[in-house]
Design a protein around this motif. Sequence first.
Motif, PDB file in Angstrom:
ATOM      1  N   UNK A   1      55.313  48.198  49.361  1.00 40.18           N
ATOM      2  CA  UNK A   1      54.593  47.169  50.101  1.00 40.18           C
ATOM      3  C   UNK A   1      54.080  46.098  49.128  1.00 40.18           C
ATOM      4  N   UNK A   2      53.771  44.912  49.629  1.00 38.23           N
ATOM      5  CA  UNK A   2      53.041  43.951  48.787  1.00 38.23           C
ATOM      6  C   UNK A   2      51.715  44.572  48.331  1.00 38.23           C
ATOM      7  N   UNK A   3      51.487  44.611  47.036  1.00 37.38           N
ATOM      8  CA  UNK A   3      50.278  45.245  46.515  1.00 37.38           C
ATOM      9  C   UNK A   3      50.445  46.725  46.233  1.00 37.38           C
ATOM     10  N   UNK A   4      51.686  47.214  46.204  1.00 41.48           N
ATOM     11  CA  UNK A   4      51.898  48.627  45.867  1.00 41.48           C
ATOM     12  C   UNK A   4      51.441  48.889  44.431  1.00 41.48           C
ATOM     13  N   UNK A   5      51.235  50.147  44.100  1.00 39.30           N
ATOM     14  CA  UNK A   5      50.746  50.508  42.767  1.00 39.30           C
ATOM     15  C   UNK A   5      51.756  51.353  42.001  1.00 39.30           C
TER      16      UNK A   5
ATOM     17  N   UNK B   1      40.110  47.932  45.113  1.00 43.29           N
ATOM     18  CA  UNK B   1      41.110  47.414  44.204  1.00 43.29           C
ATOM     19  C   UNK B   1      41.807  46.166  44.697  1.00 43.29           C
ATOM     20  N   UNK B   2      41.649  45.848  46.004  1.00 38.65           N
ATOM     21  CA  UNK B   2      42.378  44.713  46.581  1.00 38.65           C
ATOM     22  C   UNK B   2      41.428  43.615  47.062  1.00 38.65           C
TER      23      UNK B   2
ATOM     24  N   UNK C   1      41.520  35.262  40.433  1.00 35.23           N
ATOM     25  CA  UNK C   1      41.290  34.037  39.665  1.00 35.23           C
ATOM     26  C   UNK C   1      40.143  33.218  40.237  1.00 35.23           C
ATOM     27  N   UNK C   2      40.052  33.191  41.568  1.00 35.24           N
ATOM     28  CA  UNK C   2      38.959  32.454  42.201  1.00 35.24           C
ATOM     29  C   UNK C   2      37.608  33.069  41.859  1.00 35.24           C
ATOM     30  N   UNK C   3      37.531  34.410  41.896  1.00 40.52           N
ATOM     31  CA  UNK C   3      36.276  35.088  41.568  1.00 40.52           C
ATOM     32  C   UNK C   3      35.922  34.861  40.102  1.00 40.52           C
ATOM     33  N   UNK C   4      36.919  34.871  39.223  1.00 40.88           N
ATOM     34  CA  UNK C   4      36.661  34.636  37.798  1.00 40.88           C
ATOM     35  C   UNK C   4      36.063  33.247  37.575  1.00 40.88           C
ATOM     36  N   UNK C   5      36.602  32.252  38.266  1.00 38.09           N
ATOM     37  CA  UNK C   5      36.050  30.894  38.157  1.00 38.09           C
ATOM     38  C   UNK C   5      34.638  30.839  38.723  1.00 38.09           C
ATOM     39  N   UNK C   6      34.426  31.527  39.828  1.00 34.21           N
ATOM     40  CA  UNK C   6      33.104  31.533  40.449  1.00 34.21           C
ATOM     41  C   UNK C   6      32.073  32.201  39.544  1.00 34.21           C
ATOM     42  N   UNK C   7      32.489  33.235  38.833  1.00 36.24           N
ATOM     43  CA  UNK C   7      31.565  33.971  37.960  1.00 36.24           C
ATOM     44  C   UNK C   7      30.985  33.071  36.874  1.00 36.24           C
ATOM     45  N   UNK C   8      31.759  32.090  36.435  1.00 39.05           N
ATOM     46  CA  UNK C   8      31.289  31.190  35.371  1.00 39.05           C
ATOM     47  C   UNK C   8      30.137  30.305  35.830  1.00 39.05           C
TER      48      UNK C   8
ATOM     49  N   UNK D   1      34.181  44.328  38.927  1.00 37.87           N
ATOM     50  CA  UNK D   1      35.399  45.078  38.626  1.00 37.87           C
ATOM     51  C   UNK D   1      36.396  44.857  39.768  1.00 37.87           C
ATOM     52  N   UNK D   2      37.611  44.426  39.422  1.00 36.78           N
ATOM     53  CA  UNK D   2      38.638  44.149  40.417  1.00 36.78           C
ATOM     54  C   UNK D   2      39.944  44.813  40.015  1.00 36.78           C
ATOM     55  N   UNK D   3      40.863  44.953  40.964  1.00 28.43           N
ATOM     56  CA  UNK D   3      42.191  45.460  40.684  1.00 28.43           C
ATOM     57  C   UNK D   3      43.132  44.327  40.321  1.00 28.43           C
ATOM     58  N   UNK D   4      44.197  44.660  39.589  1.00 30.04           N
ATOM     59  CA  UNK D   4      45.143  43.636  39.149  1.00 30.04           C
ATOM     60  C   UNK D   4      45.839  42.969  40.326  1.00 30.04           C
TER      61      UNK D   4
END
Length: 387
Positions: A54-58, A223-224, A260-267, A251-254
Amino acid sequence: MSEAPIPSQLQGQVVAFRADASLEIGSGHVMRCLTLADALQAQGAQCHFLCREHPGHLCELIEARGYPVHRLPQEARDTNTAVTSVTEPKLDHAHWLGASWDEDAAACLPLLAELAPAWLVVDHYALDHRWETTVLDRLPNSRPRLLVIDDLADRRHIADLLLDQNLGRQAEDYRGLVPEGCQVLAGPRYALLRPEFREWREASLSRRAREPGLRRLLINLGGVDKDNVTGQVLDALITCDLPENLQISVVMGASAPWRESVTAQARTMPWPTEVVVNVSDMAQRMAEADLAIGAAGSTSWERCCLGLPTLMVVLADNQRGIAQALEEQGASSTLDLADLPRSLARCLAGISAPHALALMSQQAANRVDEKGADRVLSALSATTQES
């Protein structure tokens, strides 16, 4: 009283897991199966995974952990090769499978026939007794034992063992859904936790008793987190009255689509805020955090084991029971996503009173210890010995 030593009946046995991850399913089913696989491997078992892409499989993550993955196609198989379906009501989560249950059985059968497992572990809301009967009855070699991991108690199984690790769950909830001889392992005393949570439990509980207060906040919404609840939480935190020296770790899953949006927001946050991905030290991070904002899924038992007070977010209907049970026990508080800023401010005010965090921590730690995987292994070994 100490737990009985784990017998060695699993030495050399092949164990096959049927579990999926996806953007809709999340990562929890695969992650708890990986925890069990690690425990089984330590006992000498050989573990294999059957997963649909599936999309997002591990699948790559499972392989990185050292386990072979037998990949099922994302597209449905030709219905002419599928096993004939029995007319029964469609399961609520049937769409999670990416195929009909009989198509999935037909795809799994040749793989399982080659593996000839002693145990088959099924952790999937889209599968029930029809898939299980079709697969087990059609294998050319000896019939494997069946362990079903579930949270819902909403469908029939033909399991030898059934594990439902949720708080408030009782074996009686599966009466009529499993054979009379099936052993039901019910409740968080069977929670599947990785060994590092055992290693960090004492230090985590001791630190909380010595150092009450809110200095480190851990945010982990699965994780998603396909709906970017993490971003909503960060927005809501800005409106809250929090200590100036607070440090926030996200903490997020790959495979999280909003990473990327959360990383920008964290700054842009008023407090130092880091975003880390696919961490290997989650137990240590939980042990060092004073408060968590987290999803009401299987990670709940990890937080409880370490006595980590939690403001809980319900991300799926099947998580409501966990959140309600833990809140009733005083082990967490539940946030209202429909009015997150006000709800978060209210919950934070509730834990700002002296010793409030310490009390929530103790109630959480009382719900879950670190020995759940050992108890599951003992049940698997005992059932193997009976065969």
